[in-house]
Design a protein around this motif. Structure first.
Motif, mmCIF file in Angstrom:
data_model
loop_
_atom_site.group_PDB
_atom_site.id
_atom_site.type_symbol
_atom_site.label_atom_id
_atom_site.label_comp_id
_atom_site.label_asym_id
_atom_site.label_seq_id
_atom_site.Cartn_x
_atom_site.Cartn_y
_atom_site.Cartn_z
ATOM 1 N N GLN A 1 0.835 -1.211 0.000
ATOM 2 C CA GLN A 1 0.000 0.000 0.000
ATOM 3 C C GLN A 1 0.865 1.253 0.000
ATOM 4 N N ASP A 2 1.942 1.248 0.784
ATOM 5 C CA ASP A 2 2.835 2.398 0.854
ATOM 6 C C ASP A 2 3.441 2.696 -0.510
ATOM 7 N N ARG A 3 3.909 1.666 -1.204
ATOM 8 C CA ARG A 3 4.561 1.881 -2.516
ATOM 9 C C ARG A 3 3.546 2.379 -3.551
ATOM 10 N N ILE A 4 2.339 1.820 -3.528
ATOM 11 C CA ILE A 4 1.302 2.243 -4.476
ATOM 12 C C ILE A 4 0.915 3.700 -4.226
ATOM 13 N N ARG A 5 0.743 4.065 -2.980
ATOM 14 C CA ARG A 5 0.386 5.450 -2.646
ATOM 15 C C ARG A 5 1.460 6.414 -3.128
ATOM 16 N N LYS A 6 2.721 6.074 -2.949
ATOM 17 C CA LYS A 6 3.802 6.958 -3.383
ATOM 18 C C LYS A 6 3.831 7.086 -4.904
ATOM 19 N N ALA A 7 3.414 6.037 -5.605
ATOM 20 C CA ALA A 7 3.306 6.136 -7.059
ATOM 21 C C ALA A 7 2.279 7.202 -7.445
#
Length: 580
Positions: free
Chosen positions: A36-42
């Motif tokens: 979730q963290d990586r997707i949000r930063k995208a």
């Protein structure tokens, strides 16, 4: 429900032109608790789409043992993308390359004599069963059914490998029969031959490249006269291999290339947005005349580094994207130093000295014949009349430690093209062989691992081999479960080491391995991956979800020797020297 289609000049989302601005995140290279963290930063960089491969061998390492849970929960990953308000592109292969072991193909699939990536019936039957399972996950998550998936890719850079149109047609038919209704694409490097061989008229062609965008888009347009242009692998960095350097690309040059693509109205998938890690034994290898195994880190010099922190490239790309699409005002938090501390390692004894209980065979048995998925096989044979001489191997795949009666004699390396070693007299010859990573590209997919052929001593074949598989993860678990106790330190040869440390709360950590030689590391049973002083990589990434508040345990399985029996945790990644 929302539609997604291909128009005369553009992708159309709900009937309106859509410039796809995507980034690659491989769910199988990121701890699920950090997806979730990586997707949000995208999204915060301005991306509107996430792309992922599907790694068949992660889902089905043994035939019939399909797993789509935990690390392999593709459905959850796609749902998280949708929850962030983003679209998804799925590339199920079956071949993915990706510097992932065996290019994503399971060992059991490639161990036989079948013709890979072709319409050969038995291969196609297995591929069809795999794709049906993937599409059971993907089909209900398509955008026209309320989900996130807008594009599905057929095969992967097939024009660089083959030209079997019947194979591609079979994949398309199976994909449509499985309920996939979104547009289907292919990707190839923008050369006439690859674009011709790698696609079909009914598939939308896209390109893979990292520079000279205008020239490559022109080549792509000559093969795809209508519809949107897309670079579905915009290489913003590169991968590393053991013994090389850490590859980086100049930030302003990469941003300028991205700007050129977007200014031309092309859609793009940034490969990688976040590379992640080849945890465990999942690294691939390349072989273009020399065997070069990929390192554990898949940082790729991407906008998010291996630990998921924004880099200068993140902000440069964000500024470029803002010229063509809305970008959120919110910025991701800057990286903070990880906890820094050192703990002594306690010796836990030898760990590769399993008794040669395997059945005897005339020649060494390969990893594939043993159906062995871990990193090591130990080969033992009695020396005739106890004599030494010139040992000659047909081939070692990939690195071997040679001992006589437990005394180290030397190493034989595939990378160095080693085949011969003089050994002293003794009773038993032991050869410990490491599979260093399966080739992920071209026609070496699925090659056998271990000692290949019949080793000979002074020209006479040695017979009566015992081939004992060693499961490094199982050995580490057994060692890690023991109560801490003092043990005599092994000064040479493989030795296990343990260290206990406390944390105030779970945290990302960076384990410095520069003072160790070669081996494997585990935290609380989580397999961090391989380390090797051959470099360039100096740190192993420990994801916070693998740690816990209070007591934690590190297990190190060293194959050679430690220069310093200490585990140092440092503040940030150290991926080694660059070419500059």
């Amino acid at each position: 429900m929302t539609s997604f289609s291909i128009g005369e000049t553009d992708f159309l989302r709900a009937g309106l032109p859509r410039q796809v601005i995507a980034g690659a995140i491989h769910y199988f290279r990121v701890h699920p608790d950090q997806w979730q963290d990586r997707i949000r930063k995208a999204r915060l960089m301005g991306l509107n789409t996430i792309e992922t491969y599907v790694a068949w061998n992660a889902h089905e390492p043994r035939r019939g043992e399909w797993d789509a849970t935990g690390w392999n929960d593709l459905g959850r990953f796609l749902d998280l993308i949708q929850a962030e308000g983003m679209d998804a592109i799925v590339r199920p292969g079956p071949y993915i390359c990706a510097e992932w072991h065996n290019g994503g193909l399971p060992n059991w699939l490639t161990a036989g004599e079948r013709e890979l990536r072709s319409s050969e019936p038995t291969f196609l039957a297995d591929v069809s069963e795999y794709l049906r399972r993937v599409y059971e996950i993907v089909a209900p998550r398509q955008i026209d059914r309320g989900g996130s998936v807008v594009l599905v890719q057929i095969e992967n850079e097939y024009g660089a490998y083959g030209s079997d149109k019947a194979y591609l047609q079979a994949l398309v038919a199976l994909t449509r029969e499985s309920g996939i209704t979104v547009p289907l694409t292919t990707v190839d490097q923008p050369t006439d031959q690859m674009l011709d061989d790698g696609s079909l008229p009914e598939l939308h062609k896209t390109g893979s490249f990292g520079s000279r965008s205008a020239e490559r888009l022109a080549t792509l347009r000559s093969h795809q006269p209508t519809g949107p242009l897309m670079c579905s692998e915009f290489w913003d960095g590169w991968f590393d291999w053991w013994g090389g350097v850490h590859h980086t690309t100049e930030v302003t040059a990469a941003a300028a290339d991205l700007d050129e693509l977007l200014a031309a109205g092309a859609s793009v998938n940034i490969y990688m947005f976040h590379g992640g890690t080849n945890f465990g034994l999942t690294n691939g290898a390349n072989h273009k005349g020399r065997y070069l195994p990929i390192v554990t880190s898949y940082d790729y010099d991407a906008p998010l580094d291996e630990a998921g922190n924004p880099t200068a490239k993140f902000f440069a790309f964000r500024d470029v994207i803002a010229k063509y699409a809305p970008v959120p005002d919110e910025l991701p938090a800057a990286a903070e130093p990880a906890p820094v501390f050192s703990v002594p390692l306690s010796a836990a004894g030898a760990w590769t000295d399993a008794a040669a209980s395997a059945p005897s065979s005339s020649e060494p048995v390969t990893f594939d014949e043993l159906e062995h998925l871990s990193a090591l096989v130990r080969y033992d044979v009695s020396l005739p009349e106890g004599r030494g001489g010139q040992l000659v191997l047909e081939e070692v795949r990939d690195l071997a430690w040679v001992c006589v009666d437990g005394r180290p004699v030397g190493t034989l390396s595939r990378t160095r093209h080693d085949r011969s070693l003089r050994i002293p007299s003794g009773r038993t010859l032991s050869i410990l062989v490491e599979e260093g990573g399966r080739v992920n590209y071209d026609h070496r997919l699925g090659e056998q691992k271990g000692l290949i052929g019949a080793p000979a001593l002074d020209g006479v074949a040695l017979t009566g081999w015992h081939s004992t598989p060693l499961d490094v993860a199982a050995l580490a678990a057994e060692i890690g479960s023991r109560a801490a106790e003092a043990s005599a330190a092994a000064t040479t040869g493989p030795s296990a080491w343990v260290a206990d440390f406390d944390l105030d709360s779970p945290a990302d950590l960076f384990l410095d391995t520069a003072a160790w030689s070669k081996g494997y590391a585990f935290v609380n049973g989580f397999f961090l991956g391989r380390y090797w002083r051959n470099g360039p990589q100096r740190t192993l990434f420990v994801p916070a979800p693998a740690t816990k508040t209070g007591a934690n345990r590190l297990v190190v399985l060293e194959l050679e020797h430690l220069l310093d029996a200490t585990a140092d945790f440092v503040p940030s990644l150290d991926l080694g020297d660059t070419e500059e």
